[in-house]
Design a protein around this motif. Structure first.
Motif, PDB file in Angstrom:
ATOM      1  N   GLY A 335       0.755  -1.228  -0.042  1.00  0.00           N
ATOM      2  CA  GLY A 335       0.012   0.035   0.035  1.00  0.00           C
ATOM      3  C   GLY A 335       0.852   1.188   0.034  1.00  0.00           C
ATOM      4  N   PRO A 336       0.437   2.245   0.774  1.00  0.00           N
ATOM      5  CA  PRO A 336       1.245   3.433   0.860  1.00  0.00           C
ATOM      6  C   PRO A 336       2.632   3.259   1.376  1.00  0.00           C
ATOM      7  CG  PRO A 336      -0.361   3.330   2.483  1.00  0.00           C
ATOM      8  CD  PRO A 336      -0.600   2.284   1.748  1.00  0.00           C
ATOM      9  N   HIS A 337       3.048   2.141   1.918  1.00  0.00           N
ATOM     10  CA  HIS A 337       4.394   2.157   2.413  1.00  0.00           C
ATOM     11  C   HIS A 337       5.281   1.403   1.605  1.00  0.00           C
ATOM     12  CE1 HIS A 337       2.521   2.848   6.570  1.00  0.00           C
ATOM     13  NE2 HIS A 337       1.600   1.975   6.203  1.00  0.00           N
ATOM     14  N   ALA A 338       4.835   1.275   0.323  1.00  0.00           N
ATOM     15  CA  ALA A 338       5.718   0.625  -0.693  1.00  0.00           C
ATOM     16  C   ALA A 338       6.637   1.830  -1.249  1.00  0.00           C
ATOM     17  CB  ALA A 338       4.910   0.070  -1.832  1.00  0.00           C
ATOM     18  N   PRO A 339       8.122   1.204  -1.373  1.00  0.00           N
ATOM     19  CA  PRO A 339       9.047   2.329  -1.708  1.00  0.00           C
ATOM     20  C   PRO A 339       9.135   2.656  -3.078  1.00  0.00           C
ATOM     21  CG  PRO A 339      10.243  -0.057  -1.459  1.00  0.00           C
ATOM     22  CD  PRO A 339       8.580  -0.175  -1.107  1.00  0.00           C
ATOM     23  N   VAL A 340       9.386   4.048  -3.385  1.00  0.00           N
ATOM     24  CA  VAL A 340       9.533   4.288  -4.663  1.00  0.00           C
ATOM     25  C   VAL A 340      10.450   3.470  -5.588  1.00  0.00           C
ATOM     26  CG1 VAL A 340       9.044   6.702  -4.188  1.00  0.00           C
ATOM     27  CG2 VAL A 340      11.392   6.093  -4.033  1.00  0.00           C
ATOM     28  N   GLU A 341      11.412   2.962  -4.897  1.00  0.00           N
ATOM     29  CA  GLU A 341      12.523   2.014  -5.694  1.00  0.00           C
ATOM     30  C   GLU A 341      11.648   0.761  -6.243  1.00  0.00           C
ATOM     31  OE1 GLU A 341      15.000   4.067  -2.570  1.00  0.00           O
ATOM     32  OE2 GLU A 341      12.897   2.994  -2.685  1.00  0.00           O
ATOM     33  N   LEU A 342      10.551   0.297  -5.653  1.00  0.00           N
ATOM     34  CA  LEU A 342       9.665  -0.843  -6.358  1.00  0.00           C
ATOM     35  C   LEU A 342       9.131  -0.359  -7.470  1.00  0.00           C
ATOM     36  CD1 LEU A 342       8.578  -3.493  -5.986  1.00  0.00           C
ATOM     37  CD2 LEU A 342       6.889  -2.703  -4.418  1.00  0.00           C
ATOM     38  N   ASP A 343       8.557   0.955  -7.481  1.00  0.00           N
ATOM     39  CA  ASP A 343       7.995   1.408  -8.698  1.00  0.00           C
ATOM     40  C   ASP A 343       9.075   1.514  -9.865  1.00  0.00           C
ATOM     41  OD1 ASP A 343       5.655   2.115  -7.639  1.00  0.00           O
ATOM     42  OD2 ASP A 343       5.864   4.155  -6.895  1.00  0.00           O
ATOM     43  N   ALA A 344      10.144   1.977  -9.472  1.00  0.00           N
ATOM     44  CA  ALA A 344      11.333   1.868 -10.519  1.00  0.00           C
ATOM     45  C   ALA A 344      11.665   0.680 -11.080  1.00  0.00           C
ATOM     46  CB  ALA A 344      12.447   2.413  -9.930  1.00  0.00           C
ATOM     47  N   LEU A 345      11.467  -0.448 -10.207  1.00  0.00           N
ATOM     48  CA  LEU A 345      11.886  -1.794 -10.670  1.00  0.00           C
ATOM     49  C   LEU A 345      10.801  -2.231 -11.517  1.00  0.00           C
ATOM     50  CD1 LEU A 345      13.486  -4.512 -10.370  1.00  0.00           C
ATOM     51  CD2 LEU A 345      12.210  -4.938  -8.399  1.00  0.00           C
ATOM     52  N   PRO A 391      14.573  -1.574  -0.643  1.00  0.00           N
ATOM     53  CA  PRO A 391      14.518  -1.176   1.041  1.00  0.00           C
ATOM     54  C   PRO A 391      13.267  -1.266   1.305  1.00  0.00           C
ATOM     55  CG  PRO A 391      14.598   0.915  -0.483  1.00  0.00           C
ATOM     56  CD  PRO A 391      14.720  -0.364  -1.400  1.00  0.00           C
ATOM     57  N   VAL A 392      12.651  -2.260   1.731  1.00  0.00           N
ATOM     58  CA  VAL A 392      11.263  -2.661   1.798  1.00  0.00           C
ATOM     59  C   VAL A 392      10.944  -2.893   3.199  1.00  0.00           C
ATOM     60  CG1 VAL A 392       9.067  -4.140   1.570  1.00  0.00           C
ATOM     61  CG2 VAL A 392      10.635  -3.799  -0.628  1.00  0.00           C
ATOM     62  N   ASP A 393      10.004  -2.368   3.776  1.00  0.00           N
ATOM     63  CA  ASP A 393       9.448  -2.209   5.228  1.00  0.00           C
ATOM     64  C   ASP A 393       8.381  -3.229   5.481  1.00  0.00           C
ATOM     65  OD1 ASP A 393       9.145  -2.537   7.897  1.00  0.00           O
ATOM     66  OD2 ASP A 393       8.472  -0.291   8.239  1.00  0.00           O
ATOM     67  N   PHE A 394       8.392  -4.469   6.017  1.00  0.00           N
ATOM     68  CA  PHE A 394       7.331  -5.297   5.762  1.00  0.00           C
ATOM     69  C   PHE A 394       6.426  -5.417   7.240  1.00  0.00           C
ATOM     70  CE2 PHE A 394       9.590  -7.237   2.495  1.00  0.00           C
ATOM     71  CZ  PHE A 394       9.070  -7.344   1.493  1.00  0.00           C
ATOM     72  N   SER A 395       6.778  -4.249   7.967  1.00  0.00           N
ATOM     73  CA  SER A 395       6.354  -4.279   9.461  1.00  0.00           C
ATOM     74  C   SER A 395       4.706  -4.049   9.550  1.00  0.00           C
ATOM     75  CB  SER A 395       6.759  -3.393  10.334  1.00  0.00           C
ATOM     76  OG  SER A 395       6.568  -2.015   9.810  1.00  0.00           O
ATOM     77  N   HIS A 396       4.106  -3.391   8.210  1.00  0.00           N
ATOM     78  CA  HIS A 396       2.755  -3.256   8.224  1.00  0.00           C
ATOM     79  C   HIS A 396       2.082  -4.328   7.597  1.00  0.00           C
ATOM     80  CE1 HIS A 396       3.611   1.048   9.097  1.00  0.00           C
ATOM     81  NE2 HIS A 396       4.683   0.854   8.053  1.00  0.00           N
ATOM     82  N   VAL A 397       2.325  -5.291   7.495  1.00  0.00           N
ATOM     83  CA  VAL A 397       1.659  -6.498   6.913  1.00  0.00           C
ATOM     84  C   VAL A 397       1.791  -7.889   7.911  1.00  0.00           C
ATOM     85  CG1 VAL A 397       1.460  -5.738   4.468  1.00  0.00           C
ATOM     86  CG2 VAL A 397       3.526  -7.207   5.272  1.00  0.00           C
ATOM     87  N   ARG A 398       2.024  -7.606   9.051  1.00  0.00           N
ATOM     88  CA  ARG A 398       2.294  -8.666   9.989  1.00  0.00           C
ATOM     89  C   ARG A 398       1.137  -9.196  10.593  1.00  0.00           C
ATOM     90  NH1 ARG A 398       8.419  -7.068  12.209  1.00  0.00           N
ATOM     91  NH2 ARG A 398       9.444  -7.489  10.349  1.00  0.00           N
ATOM     92  N   GLU A 399      -0.101  -8.314  10.580  1.00  0.00           N
ATOM     93  CA  GLU A 399      -1.260  -9.206  11.324  1.00  0.00           C
ATOM     94  C   GLU A 399      -2.565  -8.823  10.375  1.00  0.00           C
ATOM     95  OE1 GLU A 399      -1.566  -7.045  15.024  1.00  0.00           O
ATOM     96  OE2 GLU A 399      -1.562  -5.205  14.091  1.00  0.00           O
ATOM     97  N   GLY A 400      -3.539  -9.402  10.683  1.00  0.00           N
ATOM     98  CA  GLY A 400      -5.083  -9.158  10.132  1.00  0.00           C
ATOM     99  C   GLY A 400      -5.187  -9.181   8.821  1.00  0.00           C
ATOM    100  N   ILE A 401      -6.001  -8.381   8.350  1.00  0.00           N
ATOM    101  CA  ILE A 401      -6.334  -8.562   6.781  1.00  0.00           C
ATOM    102  C   ILE A 401      -5.247  -8.474   5.807  1.00  0.00           C
ATOM    103  CG2 ILE A 401      -7.776  -7.725   4.981  1.00  0.00           C
ATOM    104  CD1 ILE A 401      -9.683  -6.786   7.232  1.00  0.00           C
TER     105      ILE A 401
END
Length: 662
Positions: A335-345, A391-401
């Motif tokens: 979601g909004p936590h996706a890095p801009v480097e992923l867009d470039a990839l 440089p991805v932070d996966f802490s926001h997808v560790r619980e729930g939906i």
């Protein structure tokens, strides 16, 4: 002697005839010739004479039997042979009555204990006896008053709290017949009587599924119409859900254990029984992806390895779009936590990653340049290494939906790339995941907080799209039912699920859903209505179309409030379910006036036609029929700020406009 004379006088006036035929519960009564008028005079007062739908008392010695008049007809008196007799002497009036109960020890008891004999005398009920027949509550028991008899406005209709709210209730009627008003009246009187009791507030929970927003308070001054529908805010919590707003409206709190349940996702995604449901069960039972999420570098390595294997695969079902879709799904989950480097990839893959379907090989670079074969050692640097460097932070997808969605997506692509699953079988599940998860996130939040800190919770689905209008009530009711069974084995708490417009989710026929999903939905509510009483769970349903609702659910209801029903299929559905409703009551269903209903069930000794008592306007539901002439007589609607409006009067064309442009 005065009392004896009084009784003899009363019996002489109240006697209507004698029994002339007994065939099971069907009794024939010949009416005395002087008792054929509409009314009788007794001690200066007027007494209504016997007629269809009224009651009579059959005196059999010391036993007093009560019967209801189902019909009447005229028979020829063949014993009259004198030619000088008038025609009136040659016929007599006969009543067809059916036994419904008896009087004993100053109480009315429903049922047939014994049958009358020929020539037993029949009488009109006295005021006291009429009151006993319509007394549905034992002295000292808690009760609520809901209205009066439609044919006898002086007789109040009072029902027992235990008999109504300790049972499954069905309220049926065509639109505009008053069923929403009856539902509101029942629960308004309950909250008015018990709402201030600490035991009631702590031990009871009422959840109302509101499809049309009829039970949500309207803004306005205190006392205005529908400003406190059903009960005051001290007893009610509202959840006005919406899938149309960008951030959604209110959200239903559910614990993570409920959201991570395989049944939740099988229902939400309409998973097929043979392939998709087992896949979901396998994903949710495994902790493989949770362990990878604990180390972002490890998870990126797994994703990179999946991309590398996909680009080296010869499987015809794996192409360039498979790789790009995998990375797009990762981006969506972040979601909004996706890095801009992923867009470039992703842009890099879109521009340089190509696939030759004839040779079944991937290539890198512009089409005019010599392709770089995936077997080249440099290929890993162009694919996997670029992913592991993100440089991805996966802490926001560790619980729930978000966590469950992430696990399903990654496992799907892992299985497809590895050849463990058929893409055609699982891809519809992923499509539904993409469309429904954003809606679910607008409607549900992960929280251990209770649904409401007040007795009544109203869940409004008026602004929820069609797919979620079926899913959310099912999931919520199933969770509440299962949680009640597990957490309250001693039945110290009370749960009542109220479903307005119940045909929306209890219909036996629907072309918008699969057969497996429909069967599961019906089986869930059929279990609640068949087994819920043992666990302190009760169901109240209101519907315009009882014919559309499962026969099992209709037949398991204990109390019925039947408003006007026009459709023969609906009347037949009720007739099959309510075995103790008499023929006269059935025949009156199509012609009941608005606000009147037939009350039948364990709460009423006999079926009665009642007129529901009025509510204060502030407690009325938002279901009143609009007055079109009143609205049309008002001025034009004021435009909303920022919205363009058309000119009030069309402007005449200018001279330039009058000349054609050709």
């Amino acid at each position: 002697m005065r009392d004896v004379d009084s009784d003899l006088q009363r019996d002489a006036v109240f006697r209507v005839g004698r029994v002339t035929g007994v065939e099971g519960r069907r009794i024939s009564v010949q009416v005395d010739r002087l008792k054929n008028g509409a009314h009788l005079l007794y001690r200066g007062g007027i007494v209504r004479n016997v007629a269809v739908a009224s009651y009579i008392k059959i005196s059999k010695g010391f036993v007093e039997l009560i019967a209801k008049v189902d019909g009447e007809h005229v028979d020829e008196n063949r014993a009259v042979s004198n030619a000088f007799r008038t025609d009136d002497d040659k016929v007599f009036r006969t009543l067809d009555v059916s036994l419904i109960g008896y009087l004993e020890n100053g109480k009315f008891e429903r049922g047939v204990r014994e049958m009358p004999l020929l020539d037993n005398e029949c009488f009109i009920l006295s005021e006291t006896e009429f009151g006993l027949v319509h007394t549905f509550v034992e002295p000292g028991d808690a009760s609520i008053e809901i209205g009066t008899l439609a044919m006898e406005p002086t007789q109040r209709v009072v029902v027992g709290v235990d008999e109504i709210f300790g049972s499954h209730v069905g309220i049926f009627g065509n639109t505009g017949s008053g069923k929403s008003y009856t539902l509101t009246k029942l629960y308004h009187e309950l909250f008015d009587a018990f709402g201030a009791s600490p035991g009631f507030r702590e031990r009871s929970q009422f959840v109302l599924i509101d499809f049309n927003g009829e039970y949500v308070d309207k803004p306005g001054k205190p006392g205005d119409r529908s400003t406190t529908v059903m009960t005051t805010p001290e007893n009610k919590r509202e959840y006005v859900l919406s899938t149309h707003l960008k951030d959604g409206g209110a959200k239903i709190p559910l614990p993570s254990t409920a959201v991570e349940d395989v049944t939740f996702w099988s229902v939400l995604l309409d998973a097929t029984e043979k392939t998709q449901a087992p896949f979901l069960a396998r994903v949710l039972a495994s902790d493989f992806w949770e362990r990878r999420l604990a180390n972002p570098a490890d998870l990126l390595d797994v994703i990179g390895e999946m991309v590398l294997r996909a680009t080296k695969s010869n499987d015809v079902s794996i192409d360039r779009q498979t790789v790009i879709n995998l990375m797009l799904e990762v981006q969506t989950c972040l979601g909004p936590h996706a890095p801009v480097e992923l867009d470039a990839l992703l842009d890099d893959f879109q521009a340089n990653l190509h696939y030759n379907s004839t040779l079944r090989k991937f290539y890198w670079g512009a089409w005019g340049n010599p392709p770089l074969d995936p077997d080249n050692p440099r290929w890993q640097g162009l694919t996997k290494d670029k992913i592991t460097a993100l440089p991805v932070d996966f802490s926001h997808v560790r619980e729930g939906i978000d966590l469950v969605r992430f696990k399903i997506v990654l496992q799907y692509y892992s299985d497809i790339i590895s050849g463990y699953s058929n893409r055609e079988h699982l891809s519809p599940l992923i499509k539904r995941l993409e469309t429904r998860v954003p809606d679910v996130k607008k409607l549900i939040e992960i929280s251990d907080a209770p649904l409401a800190d007040r007795p009544l919770a109203v869940v409004s689905l008026r602004d929820v799209n069609l797919s979620m209008r079926k899913v959310i009530p099912m999931l919520l009711c199933k969770y509440l039912y299962d949680e009640k069974k597990e957490s309250d084995p001693s039945n110290e708490r009370y749960l009542n699920l109220i479903i307005d417009e119940a045909h929306n989710i209890l219909s036996t026929e629907s072309s918008r859903e699969s057969e497996a999903w429909r069967d599961y939905r019906l089986e869930t509510f059929e279990e609640i209505i068949k087994e819920g009483r043992k666990f302190g769970v009760f169901l109240t349903i209101s519907s315009q179309r009882p014919h559309d609702i499962s026969e099992t659910i209709i037949s398991q209801l204990h109390n019925y409030f039947l408003h006007r029903l026009i459709n023969n299929l609906d009347i037949h559905a009720v007739e099959k379910a309510v075995a103790y409703l008499d023929r006269v009551s059935f025949e009156s269903l199509p012609i009941l006036p608005t606000g009147a209903c037939v009350i039948a069930g364990v709460s009423a000794q006999v079926p009665v036609v009642a007129r529901i008592a009025p509510l204060s306007e502030q407690f009325e539901p938002n279901s009143r029929t609009m007055s079109v002439t009143t609205e049309w007589s008002k001025g034009p609607i004021a435009p909303e700020p920022g919205r363009a409006t058309l000119p009030e009067t069309p402007q005449p064309p200018s001279a330039a406009d009058a000349v054609p442009p050709f």
